[in-house]
Write a protein that holds these residues in place. Structure first.
Motif, PDB file in Angstrom:
ATOM      1  N   GLU A 172     -41.826   8.833  53.678  1.00  0.00           N
ATOM      2  CA  GLU A 172     -41.947  10.192  54.179  1.00  0.00           C
ATOM      3  C   GLU A 172     -42.661  11.087  53.178  1.00  0.00           C
ATOM      4  O   GLU A 172     -42.071  12.017  52.640  1.00  0.00           O
ATOM      5  CB  GLU A 172     -40.575  10.777  54.482  1.00  0.00           C
ATOM      6  CG  GLU A 172     -39.904  10.147  55.659  1.00  0.00           C
ATOM      7  CD  GLU A 172     -40.687  10.327  56.925  1.00  0.00           C
ATOM      8  OE1 GLU A 172     -41.000  11.487  57.235  1.00  0.00           O
ATOM      9  OE2 GLU A 172     -41.009   9.330  57.590  1.00  0.00           O
ATOM     10  N   SER A 173     -43.883  10.803  52.959  1.00  0.00           N
ATOM     11  CA  SER A 173     -44.757  11.675  52.180  1.00  0.00           C
ATOM     12  C   SER A 173     -44.460  11.801  50.696  1.00  0.00           C
ATOM     13  O   SER A 173     -45.116  12.496  49.981  1.00  0.00           O
ATOM     14  CB  SER A 173     -44.809  13.090  52.761  1.00  0.00           C
ATOM     15  OG  SER A 173     -44.932  13.038  54.131  1.00  0.00           O
ATOM     16  N   GLU A 174     -43.442  11.218  50.222  1.00  0.00           N
ATOM     17  CA  GLU A 174     -43.194  11.342  48.782  1.00  0.00           C
ATOM     18  C   GLU A 174     -42.479  10.104  48.251  1.00  0.00           C
ATOM     19  O   GLU A 174     -41.673   9.500  48.936  1.00  0.00           O
ATOM     20  CB  GLU A 174     -42.342  12.583  48.503  1.00  0.00           C
ATOM     21  CG  GLU A 174     -42.601  13.138  47.131  1.00  0.00           C
ATOM     22  CD  GLU A 174     -42.063  14.546  47.003  1.00  0.00           C
ATOM     23  OE1 GLU A 174     -41.835  14.953  45.874  1.00  0.00           O
ATOM     24  OE2 GLU A 174     -41.878  15.210  48.029  1.00  0.00           O
ATOM     25  N   ALA A 175     -42.774   9.785  47.034  1.00  0.00           N
ATOM     26  CA  ALA A 175     -42.122   8.595  46.488  1.00  0.00           C
ATOM     27  C   ALA A 175     -40.653   8.873  46.265  1.00  0.00           C
ATOM     28  O   ALA A 175     -40.297   9.902  45.732  1.00  0.00           O
ATOM     29  CB  ALA A 175     -42.775   8.218  45.180  1.00  0.00           C
ATOM     30  N   ASP A 195     -45.597   8.251  40.949  1.00  0.00           N
ATOM     31  CA  ASP A 195     -46.228   8.890  42.089  1.00  0.00           C
ATOM     32  C   ASP A 195     -47.090  10.034  41.577  1.00  0.00           C
ATOM     33  O   ASP A 195     -46.850  10.577  40.496  1.00  0.00           O
ATOM     34  CB  ASP A 195     -45.178   9.356  43.088  1.00  0.00           C
ATOM     35  CG  ASP A 195     -44.299  10.413  42.522  1.00  0.00           C
ATOM     36  OD1 ASP A 195     -44.501  11.579  42.871  1.00  0.00           O
ATOM     37  OD2 ASP A 195     -43.437  10.059  41.683  1.00  0.00           O
ATOM     38  N   THR A 196     -48.094  10.426  42.346  1.00  0.00           N
ATOM     39  CA  THR A 196     -49.078  11.381  41.864  1.00  0.00           C
ATOM     40  C   THR A 196     -48.465  12.754  41.619  1.00  0.00           C
ATOM     41  O   THR A 196     -48.898  13.466  40.725  1.00  0.00           O
ATOM     42  CB  THR A 196     -50.254  11.471  42.852  1.00  0.00           C
ATOM     43  OG1 THR A 196     -50.611  10.138  43.213  1.00  0.00           O
ATOM     44  CG2 THR A 196     -51.467  12.133  42.241  1.00  0.00           C
ATOM     45  N   TRP A 211     -52.244  17.052  50.452  1.00  0.00           N
ATOM     46  CA  TRP A 211     -51.792  15.765  49.904  1.00  0.00           C
ATOM     47  C   TRP A 211     -50.385  15.860  49.327  1.00  0.00           C
ATOM     48  O   TRP A 211     -49.989  16.892  48.810  1.00  0.00           O
ATOM     49  CB  TRP A 211     -52.768  15.248  48.841  1.00  0.00           C
ATOM     50  CG  TRP A 211     -52.690  15.960  47.522  1.00  0.00           C
ATOM     51  CD1 TRP A 211     -53.405  17.050  47.166  1.00  0.00           C
ATOM     52  CD2 TRP A 211     -51.850  15.637  46.406  1.00  0.00           C
ATOM     53  NE1 TRP A 211     -53.064  17.441  45.900  1.00  0.00           N
ATOM     54  CE2 TRP A 211     -52.108  16.595  45.414  1.00  0.00           C
ATOM     55  CE3 TRP A 211     -50.905  14.655  46.160  1.00  0.00           C
ATOM     56  CZ2 TRP A 211     -51.467  16.593  44.183  1.00  0.00           C
ATOM     57  CZ3 TRP A 211     -50.251  14.641  44.936  1.00  0.00           C
ATOM     58  CH2 TRP A 211     -50.536  15.613  43.951  1.00  0.00           C
ATOM     59  N   SER A 212     -49.685  14.741  49.447  1.00  0.00           N
ATOM     60  CA  SER A 212     -48.433  14.609  48.700  1.00  0.00           C
ATOM     61  C   SER A 212     -48.141  13.130  48.583  1.00  0.00           C
ATOM     62  O   SER A 212     -48.454  12.359  49.478  1.00  0.00           O
ATOM     63  CB  SER A 212     -47.298  15.369  49.371  1.00  0.00           C
ATOM     64  OG  SER A 212     -46.903  14.740  50.527  1.00  0.00           O
ATOM     65  N   GLY A 213     -47.565  12.763  47.472  1.00  0.00           N
ATOM     66  CA  GLY A 213     -47.294  11.353  47.239  1.00  0.00           C
ATOM     67  C   GLY A 213     -48.546  10.609  46.832  1.00  0.00           C
ATOM     68  O   GLY A 213     -49.551  11.202  46.451  1.00  0.00           O
ATOM     69  N   GLY A 214     -48.478   9.311  46.942  1.00  0.00           N
ATOM     70  CA  GLY A 214     -49.568   8.490  46.450  1.00  0.00           C
ATOM     71  C   GLY A 214     -49.220   7.951  45.082  1.00  0.00           C
ATOM     72  O   GLY A 214     -48.185   8.284  44.511  1.00  0.00           O
ATOM     73  N   THR A 215     -50.063   7.107  44.574  1.00  0.00           N
ATOM     74  CA  THR A 215     -49.758   6.432  43.317  1.00  0.00           C
ATOM     75  C   THR A 215     -50.700   6.890  42.216  1.00  0.00           C
ATOM     76  O   THR A 215     -51.901   7.044  42.456  1.00  0.00           O
ATOM     77  CB  THR A 215     -49.890   4.904  43.500  1.00  0.00           C
ATOM     78  OG1 THR A 215     -48.997   4.508  44.524  1.00  0.00           O
ATOM     79  CG2 THR A 215     -49.568   4.156  42.230  1.00  0.00           C
ATOM     80  N   THR A 270     -54.127   8.721  45.835  1.00  0.00           N
ATOM     81  CA  THR A 270     -53.949   7.727  44.790  1.00  0.00           C
ATOM     82  C   THR A 270     -55.057   7.846  43.757  1.00  0.00           C
ATOM     83  O   THR A 270     -56.228   8.011  44.106  1.00  0.00           O
ATOM     84  CB  THR A 270     -53.895   6.323  45.418  1.00  0.00           C
ATOM     85  OG1 THR A 270     -52.698   6.229  46.182  1.00  0.00           O
ATOM     86  CG2 THR A 270     -53.894   5.233  44.370  1.00  0.00           C
ATOM     87  N   LEU A 271     -54.666   7.773  42.508  1.00  0.00           N
ATOM     88  CA  LEU A 271     -55.610   7.938  41.418  1.00  0.00           C
ATOM     89  C   LEU A 271     -55.357   6.806  40.424  1.00  0.00           C
ATOM     90  O   LEU A 271     -54.250   6.658  39.914  1.00  0.00           O
ATOM     91  CB  LEU A 271     -55.333   9.307  40.767  1.00  0.00           C
ATOM     92  CG  LEU A 271     -56.347   9.914  39.832  1.00  0.00           C
ATOM     93  CD1 LEU A 271     -57.705   9.999  40.487  1.00  0.00           C
ATOM     94  CD2 LEU A 271     -55.874  11.312  39.420  1.00  0.00           C
ATOM     95  N   ILE A 272     -56.365   5.992  40.219  1.00  0.00           N
ATOM     96  CA  ILE A 272     -56.203   4.878  39.285  1.00  0.00           C
ATOM     97  C   ILE A 272     -57.273   4.987  38.206  1.00  0.00           C
ATOM     98  O   ILE A 272     -58.459   5.148  38.520  1.00  0.00           O
ATOM     99  CB  ILE A 272     -56.318   3.522  40.023  1.00  0.00           C
ATOM    100  CG1 ILE A 272     -55.173   3.399  41.023  1.00  0.00           C
ATOM    101  CG2 ILE A 272     -56.313   2.355  39.036  1.00  0.00           C
ATOM    102  CD1 ILE A 272     -55.184   2.123  41.815  1.00  0.00           C
TER     103      ILE A 272
END
Lengths: 469, 381
Positions: free
Chosen positions: A128-131, A149-150, A184-188, A219-221
């Motif tokens: 649900e949108s967040e880690a 998480d981002t 945006w919300s969440g992601g890695t 996501t940002l790597i």
């Protein structure tokens, strides 16, 4: 016999994916989007001011940008009736025991802890949108790898995030990258320091749960000089009657001599629009690989790109798409060669069945500075029945005179010769068809971590149960 | 209703410039700057072929606004409809109709190849149309050569062909023009049942070109082959789309495109293999290749497959690149001078398409390559 096992399989898989879990979100901005909702999201997340400015700027771009003029029909998406942000719990769980039980159950059905128990390193699962769950094995932490998480990364490593965020995929890139930047919300977030090798794959599991929930992870790597990582991301969603939207943005930076492999398996239910912007930049002598599997969704539009920006950089894209009834997979890859002696490979395999469509849309570009660039592209498609179709749109644009491109594509049905051979060995038709399909996908599956390969085989068998028994 | 009147109806108002995947062009470059067609042209052909066609009941005749017949009007209108609101097609037919029609009646085999020469002298923008009609069970080879001279900056060429059941057509089209000319080229060849169509095209040796040519396999069991050979020299730019549409079952097609880029030339090739639903058992294969010889060339190849039927075999292969350095090394090691060795590799590259043209055309292509080699290879030395 075949039918019996099919229905058993379906039941088993349904049980595994589960119904909608009964979780009441702690914070939700409700349906729709406007400037104050964006401000609320930013406040709720306690973000720095520059991020809010970026979000609001992106929102303006989003309003102005038209929908893409190519590809599948997107007119059915009702962007005004999507929940843009909700928070499942009010904290980001650090330890498994802190994760709410209902969410745990869902993960258990998907198999996150199991996978971790085996040999996966860390796990930041998105709910649900967040880690809500992120856990790093100590050895990775000791190496200085940042994996979170981002949102947390924005709090804990604001400078690092600011340096890279939105530099590869600008909000102005397309309508959905603008939308993602706005909400945006969440992601890695994953940072691999100089010379550090993450020996085991790092995994994250994504999942959309409530209906009408847009999921806009970011996501940002960053793989610093000489570092290497294999990041694995899986997506699964239970079935709903309402359309859902998934508009992720992924940015990957691979520095000099670095190496990154980004593996995704996407298995959205057939009402999800998956419109993603994935882009990587590969510097001198570095290597970037996308491994991408698209199984579900109503419409997927995804063209992972690599800017081969440094001398000797190499990029590769290995993808499969399986389109069944009422699915339209519009996928492909872009390789932009910007430096000498760069090298790229694209291998794309699609299977269409029960009236599904899988199109390939790709670009290879050599700019004038890309001396001695080399690229190889293969796209193969199997059409299982006369209801299915596939189009191939490759563009190969070369501004140099000493580069080479090889491009091959093929569309056909299941080989009758192969079927005949297998049947002559006493294998029934449906098993034989299944073997041929699995063989066709083998170059992809053998690149996956073991349990993903097993899951992929099972999912394909399940998705195609009507077609291949 | 006359063509001009039809074009004035609401349906054809607000035409647009055609868009082709991977082909970039400036629409204004190919736009006529004058409404006046001052196209002054004449045609001649080898007498033995003309005599044979006439003796067997065929005809070659000029078409103009006064003499145009209803079946010709109909064919042209069909063509206009298939190109929907294409600005250039509408522009072409908005002017005075001017062109040739070749009719071969049914059950007629023309033994002698017809070498058809069209010499156009234009001071202003000009248009020329060729209509081709091949009767059932007939066969003919036509080598069409269009030479455009004069000062005009634009010209437009349209070819409309229809083949009846079981007919065979071998058509080559060569266009020669001066380097300041921007040429648009559109062509459709429609094939009925069990036809064979081979169309080889070497367009515009100089200047700018925008083209869209297609073979439509409308009847079961037909075979279509489309060959394109383009030599780009100096700063030529060429955008060409070649397609084969499979509208019937058990049809087969081959597209073979070759481009050699010298100097600062720019070539965009798009090839399309389209198999519609119901055209089961069809086989569509295409090959598009560009050889980049000049130092600042720009080439794109875009092989497209549109497949809506599963019982088919469709594929394409495309490549862009320089000649193989290993092959060059081999030739040099055999004592062949470098200039000669490079030319050998260029000729080897185009040979699959080159052989489709007759000796006369091959000489013209050779001359273009010699010219291109002169300007490109010297730079490299």
């Amino acid at each position: 016999m075949a039918n019996k096992s099919t229905s058993a399989n379906k039941k088993a898989l349904n049980q595994e994916r589960g119904e909608v879990d009964k979780i009441r979100p702690i914070l939700s901005t409700g349906v729709g989007i406007n400037e104050s909702i964006i401000q609320n999201i930013s406040i709720a997340k306690k973000e720095p001011k520059w991020m809010l400015t970026l979000r609001l700027k992106a929102y303006k771009i989003y309003l102005e940008k038209p929908l893409p003029h190519f590809g599948p029909d997107l007119s059915q998406i009702d962007l005004d009736h999507i929940k843009y942000f909700q928070r499942a719990t009010n904290y980001v769980a650090r330890k498994w025991k802190d994760v709410p039980d209902t969410i745990k159950e869902t993960f258990e059905r998907i198999g996150v802890p199991e996978a971790e128990r085996k040999y996966l390193a860390g796990s930041a699962a998105q709910y649900e949108s967040e880690a809500v769950y992120s856990n790093l094995k100590k050895d990775l932490e000791a190496k200085g790898i940042i994996f979170m998480d981002t949102d947390t990364a924005l709090r804990e490593h604001p400078n690092l995030v600011r340096q890279y965020f939105g530099t590869l995929v600008a909000a102005s890139d397309n309508k959905f990258s603008a939308l993602n930047t706005a909400v945006w919300s969440g992601g890695t977030f994953l940072y691999v320091p100089k010379g550090v090798h993450a020996d085991v794959p790092i995994q994250s599991y994504f999942r959309i749960n409530a209906g009408r929930t847009g999921q806009f992870e970011r996501t940002l790597i960053i793989v610093d000089e000489g570092g290497s990582v294999n990041y694995v991301e899986g997506c699964t969603a239970p079935n709903y009657s309402e359309d859902s939207l998934h508009a992720a943005v992924v940015e990957v930076f691979v520095k000099k001599g670095g190496r990154c492999r980004y593996t995704t398996i996407q298995n959205w239910s057939t009402n999800v629009y998956s419109l993603e912007t994935k882009r990587a930049q590969a510097d001198e002598n570095s290597s970037m690989e996308w491994v991408d599997g698209n199984l579900g969704s109503k419409v997927t539009m995804k063209y992972p790109s690599i800017y081969l920006a440094g001398h000797g950089a190499s990029g590769s894209m290995l993808s499969i798409a399986a389109a069944g009834s009422q699915m339209h997979q519009d996928t492909g890859a872009k390789m932009i060669h910007m430096a000498p002696d760069t090298h790229s490979t694209i291998v794309s395999k699609s299977i269409c069945h029960d009236g599904g469509r899988a199109d390939y849309r790709g670009l290879i570009k050599y700019i004038q500075q890309a001396d001695n660039a080399h690229s190889h592209v293969e796209c193969d498609t199997i059409l299982m029945d006369d209801q299915s179709g596939s189009d191939t749109f490759p563009v190969n644009d070369i501004e140099t005179s000493n580069g080479t491109i090889e491009h091959e594509a093929r569309v056909s049905k299941i080989s009758e010769e192969q079927l005949y051979y297998l049947e002559s060995r006493g294998i029934d038709e449906s098993t034989a068809t299944q073997l041929i399909v699995m063989g066709f996908l083998d170059p992809f599956t053998k690149q996956l971590p073991m349990e993903y390969a097993v899951e992929l085989n099972r999912l394909i068998r399940y998705q195609m149960s009507g077609s291949i028994g | 209703m006359s063509i001009k009147k039809v074009l004035k109806t609401a349906e054809f108002q607000h035409p647009h410039f055609p868009k082709y995947l991977g082909i970039h062009y400036t629409p204004e470059d190919f736009d006529f700057h004058s409404d006046q067609n001052t196209c002054d042209w004449k045609w001649h052909a080898n007498q033995n072929a003309i005599a044979e066609i006439k003796a067997k009941g065929g005809q070659i005749s000029r078409i103009d606004a006064c003499t145009i017949q209803s079946h010709q009007t109909q064919e042209i209108l069909n063509f206009i409809h298939t190109h929907k609101k294409n600005h250039y097609v509408i522009q072409h037919f908005s002017q005075q109709i001017s062109g040739l029609e070749v009719i071969i009646p049914e059950n007629t085999i023309i033994q002698k190849p017809l070498n058809l020469n069209i010499d156009v002298f234009n001071q202003l923008s000009s248009n020329y149309s060729l209509l081709l009609n091949l009767g059932t069970n007939s066969r003919i080879t036509i080598n069409q050569q269009v030479i455009i001279a004069g000062q005009a900056s634009n010209a437009s060429l349209i070819m409309i062909g229809s083949q009846n059941d079981n007919s065979q057509l071998k058509l080559t089209t060569t266009i020669l023009n001066h380097s300041n000319l921007n040429l648009v080229l559109f062509g459709n060849l429609d094939a009925a049942r069990d036809c064979q169509t081979v169309w080889s095209l070497t367009p515009g040796i100089h200047g700018g070109l925008l083209g869209d040519v297609a073979i439509n396999l409308n009847g079961q069991g037909s075979f279509g082959r489309l060959n394109v050979l383009k030599t780009g020299t100096v700063s030529d730019h060429c955008g060409l789309q070649a397609s084969v549409n499979h509208y019937a079952p058990h049809t087969k097609s081959r597209i073979n495109m070759r481009g050699v880029l010298f100097g600062k030339s720019k070539v965009n090739f798009t090839s399309i293999g389209n198999i519609v639903k119901g055209a089961s058992g069809s086989d569509a294969q295409q090959e598009s290749r560009l050889m980049t010889v000049g130092e600042t060339t720009h080439g794109t190849v875009n092989p497209v497959l549109l497949i809506d039927e599963n019982d088919v075999n469709a594929g394409h292969a495309a490549s862009v690149g320089q000649y193989d350095l290993d092959e060059l090394y081999y030739l040099l090691s055999r004592g062949i001078p470098i200039m000669q060795a490079r030319k050998i590799l260029v000729y080897d590259f185009i040979s699959p398409v080159m052989q489709e043209f007759d000796k006369r055309i091959q000489k013209i292509i050779t001359a273009a390559i010699e010219m291109g080699s002169g300007e490109s290879f010297n730079d490299n030395l």
